[in-house]
Design a protein around this motif. Structure first.
Motif, mmCIF file in Angstrom:
data_model
loop_
_atom_site.group_PDB
_atom_site.id
_atom_site.type_symbol
_atom_site.label_atom_id
_atom_site.label_comp_id
_atom_site.label_asym_id
_atom_site.label_seq_id
_atom_site.Cartn_x
_atom_site.Cartn_y
_atom_site.Cartn_z
ATOM 1 N N LEU A 3 7.172 47.476 46.420
ATOM 2 C CA LEU A 3 8.518 48.281 46.079
ATOM 3 C C LEU A 3 8.212 49.415 45.211
ATOM 4 C CD1 LEU A 3 11.335 45.646 46.058
ATOM 5 C CD2 LEU A 3 10.908 47.200 47.930
ATOM 6 N N LYS A 4 6.966 49.437 44.489
ATOM 7 C CA LYS A 4 6.762 50.487 43.445
ATOM 8 C C LYS A 4 6.554 51.727 44.187
ATOM 9 C CE LYS A 4 1.828 49.961 43.337
ATOM 10 N NZ LYS A 4 0.703 49.499 42.665
ATOM 11 N N PHE A 5 6.286 51.755 45.395
ATOM 12 C CA PHE A 5 6.306 53.125 46.111
ATOM 13 C C PHE A 5 7.411 53.786 46.580
ATOM 14 C CE2 PHE A 5 2.037 50.930 47.183
ATOM 15 C CZ PHE A 5 1.280 51.808 46.522
ATOM 16 N N PHE A 6 8.485 53.075 46.445
ATOM 17 C CA PHE A 6 9.895 53.528 46.577
ATOM 18 C C PHE A 6 10.348 54.165 45.303
ATOM 19 C CE2 PHE A 6 9.711 50.614 49.987
ATOM 20 C CZ PHE A 6 10.228 51.454 51.112
ATOM 21 N N PRO A 7 10.702 55.536 45.254
ATOM 22 C CA PRO A 7 11.331 56.095 44.069
ATOM 23 C C PRO A 7 12.588 55.408 43.702
ATOM 24 C CG PRO A 7 11.105 57.884 45.774
ATOM 25 C CD PRO A 7 10.725 56.504 46.412
ATOM 26 N N SER A 8 12.493 55.407 42.401
ATOM 27 C CA SER A 8 13.785 54.657 41.548
ATOM 28 C C SER A 8 14.853 55.623 41.668
ATOM 29 C CB SER A 8 13.605 53.992 40.389
ATOM 30 O OG SER A 8 13.080 54.995 39.342
ATOM 31 N N VAL A 9 15.962 55.429 42.038
ATOM 32 C CA VAL A 9 17.150 56.119 41.918
ATOM 33 C C VAL A 9 18.433 55.577 41.297
ATOM 34 C CG1 VAL A 9 19.036 57.282 43.496
ATOM 35 C CG2 VAL A 9 16.588 57.130 44.150
ATOM 36 N N THR A 10 19.079 56.422 40.315
ATOM 37 C CA THR A 10 20.220 55.893 39.453
ATOM 38 C C THR A 10 21.323 55.161 40.352
ATOM 39 O OG1 THR A 10 21.507 57.950 39.662
ATOM 40 C CG2 THR A 10 19.818 57.446 37.739
ATOM 41 N N PRO A 11 21.804 53.955 40.168
ATOM 42 C CA PRO A 11 22.957 53.235 40.858
ATOM 43 C C PRO A 11 24.015 54.037 41.059
ATOM 44 C CG PRO A 11 21.916 51.839 39.367
ATOM 45 C CD PRO A 11 21.123 53.241 39.036
ATOM 46 N N SER A 12 24.279 54.897 40.122
ATOM 47 C CA SER A 12 25.541 55.984 39.980
ATOM 48 C C SER A 12 25.313 57.025 40.992
ATOM 49 C CB SER A 12 25.903 56.528 38.795
ATOM 50 O OG SER A 12 24.710 57.354 38.236
ATOM 51 N N ALA A 13 24.179 57.689 41.186
ATOM 52 C CA ALA A 13 24.069 58.545 42.251
ATOM 53 C C ALA A 13 24.016 58.061 43.559
ATOM 54 C CB ALA A 13 22.688 59.101 42.137
ATOM 55 N N ILE A 14 23.470 56.437 43.934
ATOM 56 C CA ILE A 14 23.797 55.809 45.004
ATOM 57 C C ILE A 14 25.282 55.566 45.395
ATOM 58 C CG2 ILE A 14 23.172 53.758 46.313
ATOM 59 C CD1 ILE A 14 20.617 53.864 45.278
ATOM 60 N N ALA A 15 26.014 55.207 44.386
ATOM 61 C CA ALA A 15 27.402 54.881 44.654
ATOM 62 C C ALA A 15 28.306 56.065 44.898
ATOM 63 C CB ALA A 15 27.988 54.282 43.374
ATOM 64 N N LEU A 16 27.839 57.129 44.130
ATOM 65 C CA LEU A 16 28.898 58.461 44.614
ATOM 66 C C LEU A 16 28.388 59.029 45.946
ATOM 67 C CD1 LEU A 16 30.514 60.999 43.484
ATOM 68 C CD2 LEU A 16 28.301 61.990 42.850
ATOM 69 N N GLY A 17 27.073 59.118 46.105
ATOM 70 C CA GLY A 17 26.614 59.592 47.414
ATOM 71 C C GLY A 17 27.023 58.577 48.660
ATOM 72 N N THR A 18 27.137 57.397 48.426
ATOM 73 C CA THR A 18 27.698 56.600 49.611
ATOM 74 C C THR A 18 29.138 56.912 49.643
ATOM 75 O OG1 THR A 18 26.072 54.875 48.903
ATOM 76 C CG2 THR A 18 28.187 54.130 49.997
ATOM 77 N N ALA A 19 30.081 56.943 48.606
ATOM 78 C CA ALA A 19 31.303 57.281 48.691
ATOM 79 C C ALA A 19 31.606 58.769 49.442
ATOM 80 C CB ALA A 19 32.166 57.563 47.313
ATOM 81 N N TYR A 20 30.773 59.647 49.085
ATOM 82 C CA TYR A 20 30.860 61.016 49.828
ATOM 83 C C TYR A 20 30.355 60.915 51.141
ATOM 84 C CZ TYR A 20 29.823 65.834 50.938
ATOM 85 O OH TYR A 20 29.726 66.959 51.500
ATOM 86 N N SER A 21 29.393 60.428 51.445
ATOM 87 C CA SER A 21 28.783 60.259 52.812
ATOM 88 C C SER A 21 29.793 59.478 53.759
ATOM 89 C CB SER A 21 27.496 59.619 52.859
ATOM 90 O OG SER A 21 26.982 59.652 54.163
ATOM 91 N N HIS A 22 30.296 58.357 53.190
ATOM 92 C CA HIS A 22 31.123 57.500 53.876
ATOM 93 C C HIS A 22 32.427 58.513 54.343
ATOM 94 C CE1 HIS A 22 33.358 53.786 55.300
ATOM 95 N NE2 HIS A 22 34.168 54.142 54.378
ATOM 96 N N GLY A 23 32.859 58.913 53.312
ATOM 97 C CA GLY A 23 34.191 59.917 53.521
ATOM 98 C C GLY A 23 34.035 61.028 54.460
ATOM 99 N N ALA A 24 32.813 61.395 54.552
ATOM 100 C CA ALA A 24 32.482 62.652 55.557
ATOM 101 C C ALA A 24 32.269 62.059 56.832
ATOM 102 C CB ALA A 24 30.981 63.332 55.071
#
Length: 151
Positions: A3-24
């Motif tokens: 899993l070290k090859f996958f970039p770490s992303v802030t959980p808040s960015a994933i939550a915000l992006g999921t809400a945005y993408s789900h709404g779209a």
């Protein structure tokens, strides 16, 4: 595979992006939920509605939209982070490239091979523009990099 090859992303960015993408994506699913709402109004009891095909279909659309939105959000955030994109212009370019590889081929098929109505094709294109270019811009604005540990 590590899993070290996958970039770490802030959980808040994933939550915000999921809400945005789900709404779209729900903008395109509005007809499905409109028929569900009509079924709720005509059902006699809540139990009758829960057992209906419309409820199962709406739940499937909603669930797959949330899971797909979370996966797409992580992928876009990881691309933003891996490419070192820090400007809005760069994020819009990246989102445009994602749009081009994911939507343009299908739009050509819809117009020329399947002969779908233009309003249908335009609705899908606008929804995908929001979901790719808009998501990249929102994630870049919010920030996708984790805060470094202070030692």
């Amino acid at each position: 595979m590590s899993l070290k090859f996958f970039p770490s992303v802030t959980p808040s960015a994933i939550a915000l992006g999921t809400a945005y993408s789900h709404g779209a994506s729900l903008l395109l699913s509005a007809p499905v939920f409109g028929s569900v709402y009509d079924r709720v109004k005509t059902s006699d009891t809540p139990e009758e509605f829960v057992k209906s095909k419309e409820a199962a279909g709406a739940l499937a659309v909603w669930g797959s939209s949330v899971v797909g939105s979370a996966a797409k959000t992580y992928a876009v955030a990881a691309l933003l982070q891996s490419t070192g994109t820090v400007t809005n212009k760069g994020a819009i370019y990246l989102g445009t490239l994602l749009f081009a590889i994911s939507t343009v081929p299908g739009a050509f098929v819809n117009v020329f091979a399947e002969k779908r109505p233009l309003d249908y094709v335009l609705a899908k294109i606008i929804g995908e523009l929001l979901d790719t270019v808009g998501l990249a811009a929102v994630l870049n604005w919010w920030g996708t990099r984790p805060v470094p540990d202070v030692v």
